[in-house]
Every structure is written in C-alpha cells, then in structure tokens.
Design an enzyme around this catalytic site. Structure first.
Site, mmCIF file in Angstrom:
data_model
loop_
_atom_site.group_PDB
_atom_site.id
_atom_site.type_symbol
_atom_site.label_atom_id
_atom_site.label_comp_id
_atom_site.label_asym_id
_atom_site.label_seq_id
_atom_site.Cartn_x
_atom_site.Cartn_y
_atom_site.Cartn_z
ATOM 1 C CG ASP A 191 -2.076 0.945 1.111
ATOM 2 O OD1 ASP A 191 -2.343 1.412 -0.021
ATOM 3 O OD2 ASP A 191 -2.712 1.232 2.136
ATOM 4 C CG ASN A 196 1.818 1.453 -5.234
ATOM 5 O OD1 ASN A 196 2.729 1.259 -4.439
ATOM 6 N ND2 ASN A 196 1.311 0.504 -6.008
ATOM 7 C CG HIS A 240 -0.584 1.967 -9.310
ATOM 8 N ND1 HIS A 240 -0.690 1.692 -7.971
ATOM 9 C CD2 HIS A 240 -1.708 2.667 -9.633
ATOM 10 C CE1 HIS A 240 -1.826 2.197 -7.496
ATOM 11 N NE2 HIS A 240 -2.462 2.800 -8.490
ATOM 12 C CB SER A 263 -8.876 -5.345 -2.487
ATOM 13 O OG SER A 263 -9.531 -4.107 -2.687
ATOM 14 C CG LEU A 312 9.207 -17.357 -4.426
ATOM 15 C CD1 LEU A 312 9.008 -17.284 -2.908
ATOM 16 C CD2 LEU A 312 9.847 -16.049 -4.908
ATOM 17 C CD GLU A 318 4.108 -13.160 15.757
ATOM 18 O OE1 GLU A 318 4.024 -11.976 16.156
ATOM 19 O OE2 GLU A 318 3.794 -14.148 16.451
HETATM 20 C C1 IPE Z 1 -5.474 -2.717 -0.007
HETATM 21 O O1 IPE Z 1 -5.114 -1.391 -0.247
HETATM 22 C C2 IPE Z 1 -5.416 -3.517 -1.236
HETATM 23 C C3 IPE Z 1 -4.142 -3.549 -1.941
HETATM 24 C C4 IPE Z 1 -2.984 -3.096 -1.543
HETATM 25 C C5 IPE Z 1 -4.212 -4.201 -3.210
HETATM 26 P P1 IPE Z 1 -6.185 -0.217 -0.305
HETATM 27 O O2 IPE Z 1 -5.408 1.026 -0.380
HETATM 28 O O3 IPE Z 1 -7.182 -0.469 -1.358
HETATM 29 O O4 IPE Z 1 -6.895 -0.385 1.131
HETATM 30 P P2 IPE Z 1 -7.849 0.610 1.925
HETATM 31 O O5 IPE Z 1 -8.987 0.940 1.047
HETATM 32 O O6 IPE Z 1 -7.039 1.819 2.268
HETATM 33 O O7 IPE Z 1 -8.250 -0.173 3.142
HETATM 34 C C1 IPE Z 2 -1.674 0.227 -3.295
HETATM 35 O O1 IPE Z 2 -1.426 1.581 -3.339
HETATM 36 C C2 IPE Z 2 -1.884 -0.359 -4.663
HETATM 37 C C3 IPE Z 2 -3.274 -0.788 -4.947
HETATM 38 C C4 IPE Z 2 -4.277 -0.765 -4.110
HETATM 39 C C5 IPE Z 2 -3.512 -1.295 -6.267
HETATM 40 P P1 IPE Z 2 -2.606 2.627 -3.307
HETATM 41 O O2 IPE Z 2 -3.013 2.920 -4.702
HETATM 42 O O3 IPE Z 2 -3.691 2.181 -2.398
HETATM 43 O O4 IPE Z 2 -1.866 3.891 -2.683
HETATM 44 P P2 IPE Z 2 -2.434 4.918 -1.633
HETATM 45 O O5 IPE Z 2 -2.904 4.120 -0.455
HETATM 46 O O6 IPE Z 2 -3.529 5.673 -2.295
HETATM 47 O O7 IPE Z 2 -1.243 5.781 -1.304
HETATM 48 MG MG MG Z 3 -4.082 2.458 -0.415
#
Ligand code: IPE
Ligand code: IPE
Ligand code: MG
Length: 237
Positions: A10, A12, A27, A55, A121, A194
């Site tokens: 998370d 990006n 991304h 997700s 892996l 953990e």
């Molecule tokens: C969770 O990240 C899913 C992925 C990293 C693929 P999100 O950024 O979508 O999660 P929330 O919405 O903040 O909980």
């Molecule tokens: C996680 O990064 C990647 C995906 C959910 C695909 P985000 O896109 O959720 O990045 P933030 O949380 O907005 O910084």
């Molecule tokens: Mg996010």
C-alpha cells in the site's frame, strides 16, 4: 526465516502524489519493488511470497486508474514470466478472476501452467481477491462435494477448498503505507500470523526495509496459545 510472507503493498498513490506525479506512476514504481521483493525471497530462502495486488473493493476506484492497473498487470505477466520461470518461481493468482478480461484470464492461466513445475518460490498474486469471498467460495465447494452431509463439519474439511490450500499459513504479514488494517486480505489464513506495519510507502519498500520486517519477526515469540515456559521445555519433556 519465515517460510511464508504475505504483503499488502500500500502507498503507491501517496508516493506519486508527494512527487507531483499521477497515481499510476506510483503503481509503475511499485512493480519494480515487487521484483526486488521476489529477489529478496529467493536469496533468503523464503519459500512462499503472497502479494495483495488488487482487492475486490478496488473496482470502486476511478475507471481510469482501474484500467491502468489492469494494463500493468498484463504487461508484467507478458514481460516477467520467463524470468520467473528461469528462477524457479511458481506463479499462482488467487481471487475471482471471472471479472477480468478474457485476454488477462488467458495470460494468467498460461503463466501458471508454464511455471507449475517450479519449486524454489511459490509467488501468489491476489487479484480481485477478498478474504470473505475466499471463505464463501470454499464453503460452497465444500458443501457441493458432499451434498448428503448435514452436520459435523470441521475446520479441516474447509481448508482444502481455500484459495491458498497449497501453502502453509503466513508466518509474517507486512502492510506498508501506514494503515493498520487487513482490508479484507487473507482472513482465515492470518489467524496466527505475526503482523508488521510500517509507514514506509510500497515504492520505497526496498530490501533493507524487508530485512527490518524479517528482523522484527525473528525477535518475536510465537506461542500459539501456550505459555512462554512451555516453549522453553524440550519437546518430549
Ligand atoms: C489494499 O489497499 C489492497 C491492496 C494493496 C491491493 P487499499 O489502499 O485499497 O486499502 P484501503 O482501502 O485503504 O483499506
Ligand atoms: C496500493 O497503493 C496499490 C493498490 C491498491 C492497487 P494505493 O493505490 O492504495 O496507494 P495509496 O494508499 O492511495 O497511497
Ligand atoms: Mg491504499
């Protein structure tokens, strides 16, 4: 070393925003860090790496971002699978793939088939995945396999139908980007894992950061319900 590491990648979007770049630039950078994490696991002998890429709730994002994420996924599959294969990586994609374009579904099936014989892996990408979806699809398949049975179901009856039945449960769960939540990732499988949360954004989560998470894991005592004293006893005492 943990045997199985599961990561919510998370941050990006925020990484890009800090640099006045479009979210998708985050991304793109994030894919590079996936490569680095895979390399780190190969070098450290970590046998299972599971990454949350998309997700079941991420469809709610702006159409443009969803499209770009799908294109990145296609591109990564086209460009990386040979290299993964040469490095002994077996690829699995878990999630409800029926919502993806036929071309992407085909690429996923081909990549899984091509790498099916590898055993250094197990790399799992969770795409259109949700922990609740996983439990429900497993329940449905379990019931369908034995339609006569009315009661007496056990945890062990369900487990073979979960998406990650081929892997041990994660030892270490990492979430980058500062949020401290599961966001409907592996629910069943994280029962005794953990947890490690870090404010580091995914595009900054390099091998040194990964090693910090592993060091934190190694300093913990996994008791699985027992007492500390019991763990100190030799197994047959
Ligand atoms: C969770 O990240 C899913 C992925 C990293 C693929 P999100 O950024 O979508 O999660 P929330 O919405 O903040 O909980
Ligand atoms: C996680 O990064 C990647 C995906 C959910 C695909 P985000 O896109 O959720 O990045 P933030 O949380 O907005 O910084
Ligand atoms: Mg996010």
């Amino acid at each position: 070393m943990p045997r199985h590491v599961a990561i919510i990648m998370d941050g990006n979007g925020r990484w890009a925003k800090k640099r006045f770049l479009p979210r998708v630039a985050g991304h793109v950078k994030g894919v590079e860090l996936v490569r680095e994490a895979v390399r780190a696991c190969l070098e450290r002998g970590i046998h299972y790496l599971t990454l949350f890429a998309f997700s079941s709730e991420n469809w709610r994002r702006p159409q443009e971002e969803v499209t770009l994420l799908m294109q990145l996924f296609v591109k990564a599959l086209e460009q990386e699978v040979d290299k993964l294969d040469r490095n002994g990586v077996r690829l699995h994609v878990i999630g409800d793939l029926s919502r993806f374009e036929p071309r992407l579904q085909q690429l996923i099936r081909d990549a899984e088939a091509k790498t099916a014989g590898n055993d250094r892996l197990d790399l799992t990408i969770a795409a259109n995945y949700g922990g609740r979806w996983d439990i429900m699809q497993a329940v449905n398949r379990m019931l369908a396999a034995d339609p006569e049975k009315r009661e007496g179901w056990q945890e062990g009856d369900l487990e073979p139908y979960l998406s990650m039945a081929y892997a041990p449960e994660p030892d270490l769960f990492i979430r980058t980007g500062g949020e401290e939540r599961i966001s409907n990732f592996l629910l069943w499988q994280l029962a005794y894992t953990e947890f490690y949360f870090t404010p580091t954004l995914w595009p900054d989560f390099n091998t040194a950061e990964f090693d910090k998470a592993i060091a934190s894991y190694q300093a913990r005592e996994r008791r699985f319900g027992r007492t500390s004293e019991q763990l100190a006893e030799p197994p047959n005492a």
